[in-house]
Motif scaffolding. Structure first.
Motif, PDB file in Angstrom:
ATOM      1  N   SER A 101     -30.774  13.468  -2.956  1.00  0.00           N
ATOM      2  CA  SER A 101     -30.275  14.604  -2.022  1.00  0.00           C
ATOM      3  C   SER A 101     -29.243  14.615  -1.508  1.00  0.00           C
ATOM      4  CB  SER A 101     -31.112  15.128  -0.648  1.00  0.00           C
ATOM      5  OG  SER A 101     -30.947  15.723   0.156  1.00  0.00           O
ATOM      6  N   LEU A 176     -38.248  21.842   5.734  1.00  0.00           N
ATOM      7  CA  LEU A 176     -39.563  22.877   5.591  1.00  0.00           C
ATOM      8  C   LEU A 176     -39.643  23.394   6.555  1.00  0.00           C
ATOM      9  CD1 LEU A 176     -41.146  21.430   2.849  1.00  0.00           C
ATOM     10  CD2 LEU A 176     -40.031  22.668   2.678  1.00  0.00           C
ATOM     11  N   GLN A 254     -45.407  24.728  -6.159  1.00  0.00           N
ATOM     12  CA  GLN A 254     -43.656  25.222  -6.454  1.00  0.00           C
ATOM     13  C   GLN A 254     -43.268  26.408  -5.082  1.00  0.00           C
ATOM     14  OE1 GLN A 254     -42.027  26.154  -9.137  1.00  0.00           O
ATOM     15  NE2 GLN A 254     -43.547  24.586  -9.936  1.00  0.00           N
ATOM     16  N   SER A 256     -44.152  24.929  -1.667  1.00  0.00           N
ATOM     17  CA  SER A 256     -43.741  23.595  -1.110  1.00  0.00           C
ATOM     18  C   SER A 256     -41.775  22.861  -1.263  1.00  0.00           C
ATOM     19  CB  SER A 256     -44.353  23.142  -0.359  1.00  0.00           C
ATOM     20  OG  SER A 256     -45.264  21.791  -1.548  1.00  0.00           O
ATOM     21  N   GLN A 257     -41.543  22.824  -2.592  1.00  0.00           N
ATOM     22  CA  GLN A 257     -40.084  22.637  -2.885  1.00  0.00           C
ATOM     23  C   GLN A 257     -40.099  21.183  -3.317  1.00  0.00           C
ATOM     24  OE1 GLN A 257     -36.632  22.357  -0.461  1.00  0.00           O
ATOM     25  NE2 GLN A 257     -37.423  24.084   0.844  1.00  0.00           N
ATOM     26  N   LYS A 280     -42.759  13.547  -4.301  1.00  0.00           N
ATOM     27  CA  LYS A 280     -41.924  15.369  -4.559  1.00  0.00           C
ATOM     28  C   LYS A 280     -41.850  15.017  -6.314  1.00  0.00           C
ATOM     29  CE  LYS A 280     -37.670  17.811  -3.919  1.00  0.00           C
ATOM     30  NZ  LYS A 280     -36.370  17.354  -3.077  1.00  0.00           N
TER      31      LYS A 280
END
Length: 283
Positions: A101, A176, A254, A256-257, A280
């Motif tokens: 990130s 989120l 898909q 929920s990232q 993740k």
């Protein structure tokens, strides 16, 4: 600060005054409570330079991590040796979500504003394994008796750090929407503690239900740098309902990232987790 750090040591989309690639070392903890940024001369890209930086980082922060995770296959030898010289355990692992990130942020807003900027890499820290090894069955002694598909809302994880857990590793998903559904798999096992300890050691990254030929589906655990473990084998029509649950699980990821979770319990009615990991998958 967290006792597990994440590291990336690699060239950036920048050229210096001598038209040489700019090399950069980034180090952070999992919560990014500290960030360490150093540029490395192109003629000093080696494990000795890295070891000096790691030693300085430890002295400056007053913290010694129990391990440093990284994922940069072409740099593995240099990074492992640099960590060893500094007296720190280095571990190649795709569980470097914070670094991924952070790099994406720098690719978007830092490097393009620097002199010598070249075309940006769309995948600054690619976590997908191009030549993944064949999945291996989980050790028989650690096989769970059953598994359950469950779903929580992202807002439910606000106080997750206070849950009763023996082995755990959480991720910040506060970005989120609170109502976002986050799905997970709970493995029920009479050897829950041993299974959770093993899971912790292999660095779980993500779970995937993968369709195979002949109406077969496997529930896979992707872990560490390139490991793949089979958690369950499903065969239609016998396991029709479980296969449908797997498809719903994939759709939930898909939405929920890519975030989801894995838990291990001795009994489903317990409020204690032998293990709990936020995972993740790069979608």
């Amino acid at each position: 600060m967290s006792k597990i750090w994440e590291l990336d040591f690699y060239s950036r989309p920048l050229l210096d005054a001598n038209n040489k690639k700019v090399w950069e070392l980034l180090i952070c903890d999992r919560e990014r409570q500290f960030e360490w940024i150093r540029e490395c001369p192109s003629n000093e890209v080696n494990s000795e330079w890295l070891a000096k930086q790691l030693t300085e980082c430890v002295e400056t922060t007053g913290q010694t991590p129990i391990k440093i995770r990284f994922f940069r296959p072409s740099m593995t030898n240099i990074i492992i040796r640099g960590c060893t010289l500094a007296g720190i355990t280095g571990q190649a692992s795709r569980r470097v979500f914070t670094m991924s990130s952070w790099l994406a942020e720098r690719m978007a807003s830092i490097y393009p504003n620097r002199e010598g900027f070249q075309s940006v890499d769309p995948n600054p820290l690619p976590l997908k394994v191009l030549a993944a090894q064949d999945p291996k069955p989980i050790p028989d002694a650690l096989m769970g008796q059953s598994w359950i598909l469950v779903s929580l809302k992202a807002g439910d994880f606000t106080d997750a750090s206070e849950w009763s857990m023996d082995f755990s590793e959480l991720l910040d998903i506060s970005h989120l929407e609170p109502e976002t559904i986050v799905s997970g798999i709970i493995i029920i096992s009479s050897r829950a503690t041993a299974l959770a300890a093993w899971m912790s050691g292999v660095d779980p990254v993500f779970i995937k239900f993968e369709r195979l030929l002949g109406d077969r589906t496997q529930m896979l655990l992707e872990a560490s740098a390139d490991a793949r473990w089979v958690l369950a084998n499903l065969q239609a029509p016998k396991d029709k309902n479980a296969i449908a649950q797997g498809a719903a699980f994939e759709q939930s990821k898909q939405n929920s990232q890519g975030y989801h979770f894995l838990a291990v319990q001795n009994k489903p009615e317990e409020e204690h987790f032998a293990g709990f990991w936020m995972l993740k998958e790069v979608i």
